[in-house]
Design a protein around this motif. Structure first.
Motif, short mmCIF file in Angstrom:
data_model
loop_
_atom_site.label_atom_id
_atom_site.label_comp_id
_atom_site.label_asym_id
_atom_site.label_seq_id
_atom_site.Cartn_x
_atom_site.Cartn_y
_atom_site.Cartn_z
N GLY A 139 0.78 -1.23 0.00
CA GLY A 139 0.00 0.00 0.00
C GLY A 139 0.81 1.28 0.00
O GLY A 139 0.23 2.37 0.03
N LYS A 141 2.99 4.19 -1.75
CA LYS A 141 3.04 4.78 -3.09
C LYS A 141 4.19 5.77 -3.14
O LYS A 141 4.36 6.59 -2.23
CB LYS A 141 1.73 5.49 -3.40
CG LYS A 141 1.69 6.08 -4.77
CD LYS A 141 0.36 6.74 -5.09
CE LYS A 141 0.40 7.18 -6.53
NZ LYS A 141 -0.28 8.37 -6.82
N LEU A 162 2.28 5.60 2.85
CA LEU A 162 1.28 4.54 2.91
C LEU A 162 -0.07 5.15 2.57
O LEU A 162 -0.52 6.11 3.22
CB LEU A 162 1.24 3.91 4.31
CG LEU A 162 0.31 2.72 4.48
CD1 LEU A 162 0.69 1.57 3.56
CD2 LEU A 162 0.34 2.25 5.93
N HIS A 165 -6.31 1.97 2.24
CA HIS A 165 -7.33 1.45 1.34
C HIS A 165 -8.65 2.20 1.60
O HIS A 165 -8.98 2.52 2.74
CB HIS A 165 -7.55 -0.05 1.57
CG HIS A 165 -6.34 -0.85 1.24
ND1 HIS A 165 -5.83 -0.95 -0.04
CD2 HIS A 165 -5.49 -1.57 2.03
CE1 HIS A 165 -4.77 -1.70 -0.03
NE2 HIS A 165 -4.53 -2.10 1.20
#
Length: 168
Positions: A139, A141, A162, A165
């Motif tokens: 997770g 990026k 991070l 979600h």
């Protein structure tokens, strides 16, 4: 048939660990990336920063050992604004490709979530492709890159965050 090396993981800091983390980084990064002594010194300084702020209730270490020797390491360090930093993720070459890195990062994420941190980040550099792939699967990026010669070789320093979600 390849033999998978035996290992164990502990979450306690013991005398000698910080020096071993610095030595492991110095050795691996010199051998694999031509980083100079300045990198090991940087790791030593930043480990001292970690130790001075260390709170086992909100920080955690993962020490990977085999035959009584440190062969891997990662830690979660608390930061301002209820954020966490992933630091010092490393495994000796013979322990890579065995799923140990995935175990470490999964446990890191679980601890991060258990402690209800609101954000996380890490810094790395180009050439750490396996680690970057693992970060992205968990997770993280890539947010930015910056050219650097900080450790004696040209590289791109990378900053990852991070990305939680989306809740439905």
């Amino acid at each position: 048939m390849l033999h998978s090396p035996q290992f164990s993981i502990r979450n306690t800091l013991e005398p000698g660990d910080l020096g071993q983390v610095a030595a492991l980084h110095g050795k691996v990064y010199a051998e694999e990336h031509d980083f100079g002594l300045g990198f090991e010194a940087y790791v030593m300084e930043s480990l001292l920063e970690f130790y001075r702020a260390y709170n086992p209730k909100i920080d955690r270490v993962w020490v990977v050992e085999s035959a009584g020797k440190m062969v891997g390491f990662v830690l979660l360090m608390h930061r301002p604004s209820n954020r966490a930093q992933l630091r010092y993720f490393i495994l000796e070459k013979e322990f890579r490709g065995q799923g140990i890195g995935s175990i470490l990062i999964n446990e890191w994420i679980e601890f991060y979530q258990d402690r209800k941190y609101e954000g996380a980040y890490l810094y790395t550099s180009t050439g750490m492709d396996a680690a970057a792939s693992l970060y992205e699967k968990m997770g993280f990026k890539k947010i930015s890159e910056m050219k650097s010669r900080t450790y004696g070789v040209p590289l791109l320093e990378q900053y990852y965050e991070l990305i939680p979600h989306q809740k439905k």
